[in-house]
Design a protein around this motif. Structure first.
Motif, PDB file in Angstrom:
ATOM      1  N   THR A  43      58.294  28.484  30.799  1.00 21.64           N
ATOM      2  CA  THR A  43      58.858  29.587  30.020  1.00 21.64           C
ATOM      3  C   THR A  43      60.096  29.063  29.302  1.00 21.64           C
ATOM      4  OG1 THR A  43      59.986  30.231  32.019  1.00 21.64           O
ATOM      5  CG2 THR A  43      57.990  31.412  31.482  1.00 21.64           C
ATOM      6  N   ASP A  52      57.354  34.112  25.774  1.00 19.25           N
ATOM      7  CA  ASP A  52      56.984  33.006  26.662  1.00 19.25           C
ATOM      8  C   ASP A  52      55.891  33.395  27.627  1.00 19.25           C
ATOM      9  OD1 ASP A  52      58.797  31.231  25.778  1.00 19.25           O
ATOM     10  OD2 ASP A  52      60.355  31.844  27.189  1.00 19.25           O
ATOM     11  N   ARG A  53      55.978  34.617  28.078  1.00 17.66           N
ATOM     12  CA  ARG A  53      55.109  35.036  29.177  1.00 17.66           C
ATOM     13  C   ARG A  53      53.779  35.579  28.693  1.00 17.66           C
ATOM     14  NH1 ARG A  53      60.039  34.501  30.232  1.00 17.66           N
ATOM     15  NH2 ARG A  53      60.804  34.176  32.333  1.00 17.66           N
ATOM     16  N   TYR A  89      51.077  31.711  28.619  1.00 18.64           N
ATOM     17  CA  TYR A  89      52.037  30.885  29.352  1.00 18.64           C
ATOM     18  C   TYR A  89      51.674  29.410  29.354  1.00 18.64           C
ATOM     19  CZ  TYR A  89      48.580  32.631  32.620  1.00 18.64           C
ATOM     20  OH  TYR A  89      47.404  33.016  33.196  1.00 18.64           O
ATOM     21  N   SER A 129      53.844  28.420  25.360  1.00 19.32           N
ATOM     22  CA  SER A 129      54.965  29.328  25.081  1.00 19.32           C
ATOM     23  C   SER A 129      55.742  28.917  23.837  1.00 19.32           C
ATOM     24  CB  SER A 129      55.892  29.410  26.286  1.00 19.32           C
ATOM     25  OG  SER A 129      55.768  28.316  27.104  1.00 19.32           O
TER      26      SER A 129
END
Lengths: 370, 160, 401
Positions: free
Chosen positions: A152, A65-66, A69, A72
């Motif tokens: 996220t 997810d990160r 961003y 994601s």
């Protein structure tokens, strides 16, 4: 009388307002003209690949997810595909349709961000950016219904998604599809015919398709040069083979073409989502824990899975040694690789176009540095 | 659908063109002799049978006793792909391999990343500098014997 | 001996004191009025930005957030005053003053209403054109003295803008001067039987755009192009000096709007039952709204396009305007309302045709036959297939010998 002129070297970034994060360029100018560029990366390097070696396969979803961003869901999808390939997991159909809907929504959101920031770089003082961000908010609201998170997400799991969409999601989705369609029309009315935007983006940073392919550049940048290369069509992962959509191509390979391809791709994504809604059937959203346990232990081996991300080919390379966490994870980050020809694109252009060209690559520092 | 070249066919074809270049192969992968890597890559790019014009991904794995460099190639006109691997740096000494940047520009940042994080040297790369970390960073963090800061504290306390 | 207004209050021989006292009070009135106007302008502009961008804008301090600029000013004053190591100390400190003072001087010649002005210079418009150029000099000074490379780029751009746009700006005024027969702003307003925007559409168009460029507002905000130069010449300024730059920028906007109102919108003229200052204010707000609207909607032009626009576009348009007006003045040397309406009827079609023509010449050409280019010149010139056994066949692991 002759004047002595000297080239000036300027550091742009990492604290410059329009470097899309913490990118740094050492640019040499001759007056307003750019004569040399040296990109410097690494200000957002978090060592995701090393971190992944100490986490289980399900936990790594949160790491992906990160990376990029603003997209994601697509990162999740690419990672999950690699895990499924590594473990030979057969996903649940409903889960696959749900993740296709989620990832196409995310593609629209990402393209909205790219378009908005391109115009911000053109100097439009925030108005188009905020219009684009408003549409992205709608999509993030949908994600909040799906999984409780907005950016996220960590929505996908090996074999499908972690929970079914609530009942309120479907009417909200079909309402949003109409809204997004309308707002794309609005943005296009406002922007595509605008003389300032057209005159500033046409004919800048032109690259030949040979050099783009040679530099491994994929995604909207490659399609803007006329190469028909879309992994959703060429290598249909998930259920993309059951879906018909138009591949958006442009031949000019300049900034306007890239912008245009992104806007048109949003429309195609809407079509894909409505086809997914038609095809989706009730059922489990992921295999039972007997088939796919929470701690998957793949056989020793490796797998590479790539999807058509919002920025280009997004690939995950996983190596397993039979344990609960990968022996090695590598991310083929399109944002980083699409910057390969940055110097060729910038040299010879004027300072005013520097960040426009940079923005037309559509990069995300979270993914460049990982 | 992008078709994947099977290991045995690919190995056979490569071996036909360039002698003694294939070390090993299995169902998907072909291991190339590091000395012949550049030659094989040039052939893979230019031969009309392969035409692998897109270098998808270039990465490396630390297998403790050796390093492995992995190339994923795609041919746009054939719509086919293949995986080439290379074992280098046995007994962890001075791992190095030929750079393919003169064939695929896309290898530029990926080779720099591998040098930065894994410590494999690419001979012929014009600008082989650290990319993610700063100059003077001790070690290469993706190697299995790299001691992170947290680990270093734990071991030093354990030693006391 | 004429005792006049000072009779009985001021002893004889000190009449000059009365003069100075009245001058100081007038100046105080105008300066404070302008500063108050700037506060309202900053608030109004930010509220408008909010509405344009689909959000509320500042609404916390005071009713509808009208005290936000005051809070901003107080915050800015308490910031640390930074002097860069490489800065040229004298010029660095001088530059903010050079921004504010000329703009304030401009307000001295503007007639705000019937009889309400500080001074009616007989060369008023020339004075305005001359004084406003000093603002660009201050940008050059600020950029040079900061010792910052980005600031120097901004300074160079500012000079390029000044040199290019001063000419169309000056030429655009000539039409107005010919019609009114005077350089004094007061008599220009009085001679406007109908607002000159109706008679001089091209003049208004060119003057408005050139003034926008002169004060470096979007779409010509090259000097502090946020996405390129961060803040340009303002990069190193902080605290009160930055506040002065900010003030000068907004006062320039106010001054531009006032001059446009005076020259083209009939100044303080309007129906008599409402005071003339009110009409001036209404027209001022209208022009300010136009400026904000432009700024909010248009992206920035590149530096070469900006200069091209001045020399290849605006310059020609002013020439057309001057020629038509000159021919008209030759036929009717002292035009009344009827003759002016005839000129308007001639000038509007001329303006529309010439603007359309210039946009055709300078405009970017569309892509040529994109559809036919597709798939023919695209990169993989041909698609090939290999026999399928190359891809699908079971193999055993092993080595080739």
């Amino acid at each position: 009388m002759s004047l002595e002129t000297r080239p000036v070297t300027v550091n742009l970034g990492p604290q410059h307002p329009s470097t899309h994060g913490v990118f740094r360029m050492r640019v040499t100018f001759d007056g307003e003209e750019i004569i040399d560029v040296e990109p410097i990366f690494g200000y957002l390097h978090r060592g995701s690949e090393k971190l992944a070696e100490e986490r289980t396969y399900s936990q790594i979803v949160t790491l992906t997810d990160r990376m990029d961003y603003v997209s994601s869901m697509l990162n999740n999808q690419a990672y999950i595909l690699a895990v499924e390939k590594l473990c030979n997991i057969v996903p649940s159909p409903r889960g696959v349709w749900l993740r296709m809907i989620a990832s196409e929504l995310q593609r629209i959101a990402s393209h909205f961000v790219a378009t908005g920031f391109l115009l911000q770089d053109l100097g439009a003082l925030g108005t188009p950016l905020i219009y684009c961000m408003r549409e992205r908010e709608n999509i993030l609201d949908l994600f909040e219904m799906l999984c409780g998170a907005r950016i996220t997400n960590s929505y996908l799991r090996p074999g499908g998604v972690f929970m079914d969409a609530p009942d309120v999601f479907w009417p909200a989705l079909s309402r949003s599809l109409g809204d997004i369609e309308k707002s794309i029309d609005e943005i296009e009315d406002y922007l595509s015919g605008n003389e300032i935007i057209f005159s500033r983006t046409k004919g800048t940073a032109v690259l030949s398709s040979e050099s783009l392919v040679n530099a491994s550049i994929t995604g909207p940048m490659l399609r803007a040069s006329g190469v028909d290369w879309d992994l959703r069509h060429r290598n249909p992962y998930d259920y993309y083979s059951e879906i018909t959509f138009k591949r958006i191509l442009h031949t000019a390979s300049d900034n306007y073409a890239r912008y245009w391809v992104r806007v048109q791709e949003m429309r195609e994504s809407l079509k894909i989502i409505s086809q997914c809604i038609k095809n989706i059937e009730p059922g489990p959203v992921r295999p039972s824990f007997d088939d796919v346990p929470r701690l998957v232990r793949p056989e020793p081996g490796d797998s590479y899975a790539a999807i058509e991300g919002s920025k280009g080919e997004l690939g995950f390379y996983l190596v397993s040694d039979g344990g609960i966490s990968p022996y090695r994870m590598h991310v083929r980050a399109p944002s980083l690789i699409n910057l390969t020809l940055l110097r060729e694109m910038l040299v010879g252009e004027l300072f005013g176009d520097l960040f426009v060209i940079f923005g037309s690559v559509d990069l995300n520092m979270g993914e460049v540095d990982r | 659908m992008i078709k994947e070249w099977r290991g045995n066919f690919l190995a056979k074809k490569i071996e036909l063109k360039i002698k003694n270049s294939v070390e090993k192969f299995d169902e998907k992968n072909v291991w190339i002799n590091p000395q012949k890597l550049h030659e094989v890559c040039k052939m893979l790019k230019e031969d009309s049978l392969f035409e692998f014009d897109l270098l998808n991904s270039l990465t490396s794995v630390d297998y403790i006793d050796h390093f492995e460099v992995i190339y994923h190639f795609t041919s746009i006109s054939y719509s086919s792909s293949c995986i080439i691997k290379c074992k280098v740096g046995y007994s962890r000494k001075n791992p190095q391999i030929d750079s393919v940047i003169d064939l695929w520009r896309g290898a530029d940042y990926q080779e720099r990343e591998i040098w930065d994080l894994m410590g494999i040297k690419f001979i012929g790369h014009p600008n082989l500098k650290r990319i993610m970390l700063w100059d003077g960073f001790p070690g290469h963090p993706l190697r299995k014997d790299f001691v992170t800061y947290d680990q270093s504290i734990v071991t030093s306390r354990g030693g006391e | 001996m004429d005792m006049g207004y000072s009779f009985g209050i001021i002893p004889s021989g000190f009449e000059w004191l009365a003069f100075i006292l009245s001058a100081i009070s007038l100046i105080g009135l105008v300066i404070n009025g302008v500063l108050g106007g700037v506060i309202v302008l900053i608030w109004g502009e930010r509220r408008l930005f909010g509405r344009f961008q689909n959000r509320t804008g500042p609404n916390r301090w005071g009713p509808y957030g009208i005290l936000t600029p005051v809070a901003d000013a107080i915050k800015t004053m308490f910031k640390e005053d930074i002097l860069p190591k490489d800065a040229d100390r004298l010029l660095y400190n001088l530059a903010p003053i050079m921004v504010v003072v000329p703009v304030l001087i401009v307000f001295s010649v503007i007639p705000f209403g019937l009889g309400s002005f500080v001074v009616d210079l007989n060369v008023g418009i020339l004075f305005v054109l001359a004084i406003t150029s000093i603002s660009s000099l201050s940008v050059l000074t600020a950029g040079w003295s900061s010792g910052n490379r980005i600031a120097i780029l901004s300074a160079l751009r500012s000079v390029a803008l000044l040199i290019s746009y001063e000419i169309p700006m000056g030429l655009a005024v000539i039409g107005v001067i010919m019609l009114s027969g005077s350089l004094s702003l007061g008599s220009i307003v009085e001679s406007q039987q109908i607002p000159y925007i109706l008679v001089q559409p091209l003049g208004f168009f060119v003057f408005f755009l050139a003034a926008m460029a002169e004060m470096a507002r979007a779409p010509f905000d090259l000097t502090e192009a946020e996405s390129e130069l961060a803040a340009g010449h303002l990069n190193d300024y902080s605290s009160m000096k930055f506040a002065l730059f900010f003030l000068g920028e907004f006062m320039a906007e106010l001054a531009t709007a006032a001059i446009v109102t005076t020259l083209f919108l009939g100044g303080w003229k309007g129906p008599d039952f409402i005071p003339s200052e009110f009409w001036f204010g209404v027209k001022l707000v209208f022009v300010l709204f136009l400026i904000v609207w432009f700024r909010m909607t248009l992206p920035r032009l590149r530096v070469d396009q900006v200069l091209q626009f001045a020399w290849k576009g605006l310059f020609e348009l002013t020439m057309i305007n001057i020629i038509t007006t000159a021919i008209f003045m030759y036929i009717w040397p002292e035009p009344g309302v009827k003759e002016l309406l005839i000129l308007a009827a001639i000038n509007w079609p001329v303006a529309i045709i010439s603007i359309w023509g210039v946009s055709k010449i300078l405009g970017t050409k569309q892509y040529e036959n994109l559809e036919s280019l597709k798939n023919e010149n695209a990169y993989p010139y041909s698609f090939k297939t290999l026999p399928s056994e190359f891809y699908h066949e079971k193999v055993e692991e092993g080595k080739i010998k």
